[in-house]
Design a protein around this motif. Structure first.
Motif, PDB file in Angstrom:
ATOM      1  N   ALA A 172       0.828  -1.213   0.000  1.00 59.66           N
ATOM      2  CA  ALA A 172       0.000   0.000   0.000  1.00 59.66           C
ATOM      3  C   ALA A 172       0.860   1.258   0.000  1.00 59.66           C
ATOM      4  CB  ALA A 172      -0.930  -0.011   1.211  1.00 59.66           C
ATOM      5  N   ASP A 173       1.950   1.252   0.753  1.00 63.78           N
ATOM      6  CA  ASP A 173       2.834   2.411   0.783  1.00 63.78           C
ATOM      7  C   ASP A 173       3.502   2.636  -0.573  1.00 63.78           C
ATOM      8  OD1 ASP A 173       2.196   2.865   3.377  1.00 63.78           O
ATOM      9  OD2 ASP A 173       4.071   2.111   4.227  1.00 63.78           O
ATOM     10  N   VAL A 174       3.873   1.547  -1.233  1.00 61.54           N
ATOM     11  CA  VAL A 174       4.509   1.674  -2.548  1.00 61.54           C
ATOM     12  C   VAL A 174       3.529   2.275  -3.545  1.00 61.54           C
ATOM     13  CG1 VAL A 174       5.589   0.425  -4.442  1.00 61.54           C
ATOM     14  CG2 VAL A 174       6.095  -0.231  -2.087  1.00 61.54           C
ATOM     15  N   ARG A 175       2.303   1.760  -3.563  1.00 65.80           N
ATOM     16  CA  ARG A 175       1.312   2.264  -4.507  1.00 65.80           C
ATOM     17  C   ARG A 175       0.939   3.718  -4.227  1.00 65.80           C
ATOM     18  NH1 ARG A 175      -0.977  -1.362  -7.777  1.00 65.80           N
ATOM     19  NH2 ARG A 175      -0.570  -3.584  -7.385  1.00 65.80           N
ATOM     20  N   ALA A 176       0.987   4.121  -2.964  1.00 67.77           N
ATOM     21  CA  ALA A 176       0.640   5.504  -2.606  1.00 67.77           C
ATOM     22  C   ALA A 176       1.807   6.461  -2.817  1.00 67.77           C
ATOM     23  CB  ALA A 176       0.177   5.554  -1.150  1.00 67.77           C
ATOM     24  N   ASP A 188       6.919   3.370 -10.009  1.00 63.08           N
ATOM     25  CA  ASP A 188       7.038   3.490  -8.554  1.00 63.08           C
ATOM     26  C   ASP A 188       8.293   4.280  -8.210  1.00 63.08           C
ATOM     27  OD1 ASP A 188       4.768   2.055  -8.103  1.00 63.08           O
ATOM     28  OD2 ASP A 188       5.805   0.146  -7.872  1.00 63.08           O
ATOM     29  N   ARG A 189       8.290   4.833  -6.997  1.00 65.11           N
ATOM     30  CA  ARG A 189       9.464   5.591  -6.569  1.00 65.11           C
ATOM     31  C   ARG A 189      10.505   4.644  -5.975  1.00 65.11           C
ATOM     32  NH1 ARG A 189       8.638  11.475  -4.294  1.00 65.11           N
ATOM     33  NH2 ARG A 189      10.865  11.213  -4.657  1.00 65.11           N
ATOM     34  N   VAL A 190      10.851   3.658  -6.748  1.00 65.67           N
ATOM     35  CA  VAL A 190      11.895   2.711  -6.372  1.00 65.67           C
ATOM     36  C   VAL A 190      12.794   2.599  -7.577  1.00 65.67           C
ATOM     37  CG1 VAL A 190      12.418   0.389  -5.561  1.00 65.67           C
ATOM     38  CG2 VAL A 190      10.277   1.468  -4.906  1.00 65.67           C
ATOM     39  N   ASP A 192       2.442  15.160  -0.253  1.00 65.87           N
ATOM     40  CA  ASP A 192       2.396  13.702  -0.185  1.00 65.87           C
ATOM     41  C   ASP A 192       3.751  13.084  -0.526  1.00 65.87           C
ATOM     42  OD1 ASP A 192       2.453  14.458  -2.771  1.00 65.87           O
ATOM     43  OD2 ASP A 192       0.839  13.138  -3.455  1.00 65.87           O
ATOM     44  N   ALA A 193       4.849  13.718  -0.095  1.00 68.58           N
ATOM     45  CA  ALA A 193       6.187  13.209  -0.363  1.00 68.58           C
ATOM     46  C   ALA A 193       6.387  11.878   0.367  1.00 68.58           C
ATOM     47  CB  ALA A 193       7.234  14.222   0.090  1.00 68.58           C
ATOM     48  N   PRO A 194       7.355  11.095  -0.064  1.00 68.29           N
ATOM     49  CA  PRO A 194       7.600   9.804   0.587  1.00 68.29           C
ATOM     50  C   PRO A 194       7.892   9.956   2.069  1.00 68.29           C
ATOM     51  CG  PRO A 194       8.798   9.951  -1.471  1.00 68.29           C
ATOM     52  CD  PRO A 194       8.245  11.312  -1.216  1.00 68.29           C
ATOM     53  N   THR A 195       7.337   9.094   2.869  1.00 67.48           N
ATOM     54  CA  THR A 195       7.623   9.075   4.303  1.00 67.48           C
ATOM     55  C   THR A 195       8.564   7.945   4.670  1.00 67.48           C
ATOM     56  OG1 THR A 195       5.654   7.733   4.683  1.00 67.48           O
ATOM     57  CG2 THR A 195       5.415  10.115   4.883  1.00 67.48           C
ATOM     58  N   VAL A 196       8.962   7.149   3.682  1.00 71.72           N
ATOM     59  CA  VAL A 196       9.964   6.090   3.872  1.00 71.72           C
ATOM     60  C   VAL A 196      11.046   6.289   2.822  1.00 71.72           C
ATOM     61  CG1 VAL A 196      10.429   3.622   3.900  1.00 71.72           C
ATOM     62  CG2 VAL A 196       8.244   4.472   4.766  1.00 71.72           C
ATOM     63  N   VAL A 197      12.232   6.633   3.265  1.00 76.50           N
ATOM     64  CA  VAL A 197      13.346   6.879   2.360  1.00 76.50           C
ATOM     65  C   VAL A 197      14.472   5.915   2.703  1.00 76.50           C
ATOM     66  CG1 VAL A 197      15.058   8.537   1.565  1.00 76.50           C
ATOM     67  CG2 VAL A 197      12.733   9.299   2.065  1.00 76.50           C
ATOM     68  N   VAL A 198      14.937   5.171   1.703  1.00 71.35           N
ATOM     69  CA  VAL A 198      15.980   4.160   1.908  1.00 71.35           C
ATOM     70  C   VAL A 198      17.111   4.426   0.924  1.00 71.35           C
ATOM     71  CG1 VAL A 198      16.505   1.702   2.001  1.00 71.35           C
ATOM     72  CG2 VAL A 198      14.209   2.499   2.587  1.00 71.35           C
TER      73      VAL A 198
END
Length: 237
Positions: A167-171, A193-195, A216-222
Motif C-alpha cells: 500500500a505504501d509503494v502504490r501511494a 514506482d518511486r523505487v 504527499d512526499a515519501p515518508t519512507v526513504v531508503v
C-alpha cells in the motif's frame, strides 16, 4: 677342467617361459606422480592451492583479503605456466580477473572483507536507522516500522532485501535508491514506482530530507550502497 667350470658358470639366456624378474616399483608420492600426466599437473596443483586457501579462511587461519590476494597470485602463476607450455590460460585469467574486481570493489567502497559474513534481518524501530556489513545478506523489514522513516545500508559483498508494504509503494510513500558497483537491482512493477537504482550519497541528514518534503512526499526513504551483489525490493501485501 677350467674350461668345463667356465661353461657351467655362464648365465643362461632368459626365455619367455621363465618367471618375471622382480622390478623395483615406485611407491607413495612417486607412484602417484607417475600416474599423473605432465599436462594435468599444473591444474591439480592450482586446485589444491585454492582449496587450501579456502579451508584456511573457513577455519580462521587466514584473513579473506590475504587469501584472495594469494589466490590471484596462484592463478597468475598458472596462467604463466600455461602460456609457456603453449596453451591458452583463459580460465586462470578469468578467475584472477574476477578476484581482482572483487578486491578493487571492496577497496573502492571501503569494505573490510576480513569481517565474518552475516545473515541478518533488521526491523527498524526508530525514525533513523543505519546498517553496515562487510559480507552476507541483509534483510530490512519496514512493514511495521514507524513513519517517517530513514534507512541507510552499506554492504561490501552480498545481498540487500528491502520489504515494504504494498500500500505504501502504490501511494508513493516509499523512495528507495540503490547504488551497486557490480551486480544488479531488482525493483517491483510498475516501473513508475518511486523505487529506482539511482546513485546518491546517504548521510545523517536523511531524516531531515524525509521531514522537510512537502505534501504527499515519501515518508519512507531508503539509501543502499552495495559493492558486489544485488538489491531486491519486495512488496508485502
Amino acid at each position: 677342467m677350467t674350461a668345463a667350470t667356465s661353461s657351467r658358470s655362464a648365465p643362461r639366456p632368459v626365455t619367455a617361459e621363465d618367471p618375471p624378474l622382480d622390478v623395483a616399483r615406485p611407491s607413495g608420492w612417486a607412484a602417484l606422480r607417475a600416474r599423473i600426466p605432465n599436462e594435468e599437473l599444473p591444474g591439480i596443483v592450482t586446485l589444491v592451492v585454492l582449496a587450501a586457501l579456502l579451508v584456511s579462511v573457513v577455519i580462521g587461519w587466514a584473513a579473506p583479503t590475504t587469501a584472495l590476494s594469494l589466490a590471484v597470485v596462484a592463478l597468475g602463476a598458472r596462467a604463466v605456466v600455461d602460456s609457456r607450455a603453449g596453451g591458452l590460460p583463459t580460465g586462470a585469467v578469468v578467475g584472477a580477473g574476477v578476484l581482482v574486481v572483487v578486491l578493487s570493489a571492496c577497496w573502492w567502497s571501503g569494505t573490510d572483507l576480513d569481517q565474518r559474513p552475516r545473515w541478518t534481518t533488521e526491523r527498524p524501530t526508530e525514525g533513523l536507522a543505519a546498517y553496515e556489513m562487510a559480507a552476507g545478506s541483509l534483510t530490512i523489514d519496514l512493514t511495521e516500522s514507524p513513519r517517517p522513516l530513514g534507512v541507510t545500508a552499506k554492504v561490501g559483498v552480498g545481498r540487500v532485501i528491502v520489504k515494504v508494504p504494498d500500500a505504501d509503494v502504490r501511494a508513493g510513500r516509499v523512495d528507495v535508491q540503490a547504488r551497486v558497483a557490480g551486480g544488479w537491482v531488482s525493483v517491483p512493477i510498475p516501473r513508475d514506482d518511486r523505487v529506482r537504482p539511482i546513485g546518491r550519497d546517504a548521510g545523517p541528514a536523511l531524516m531531515d530530507e524525509v521531514a522537510t518534503q512537502p505534501g504527499d512526499a515519501p515518508t519512507v526513504v531508503v539509501r543502499i550502497d552495495v559493492g558486489i551483489g544485488n538489491v531486491e525490493v519486495h512488496r508485502v501485501r
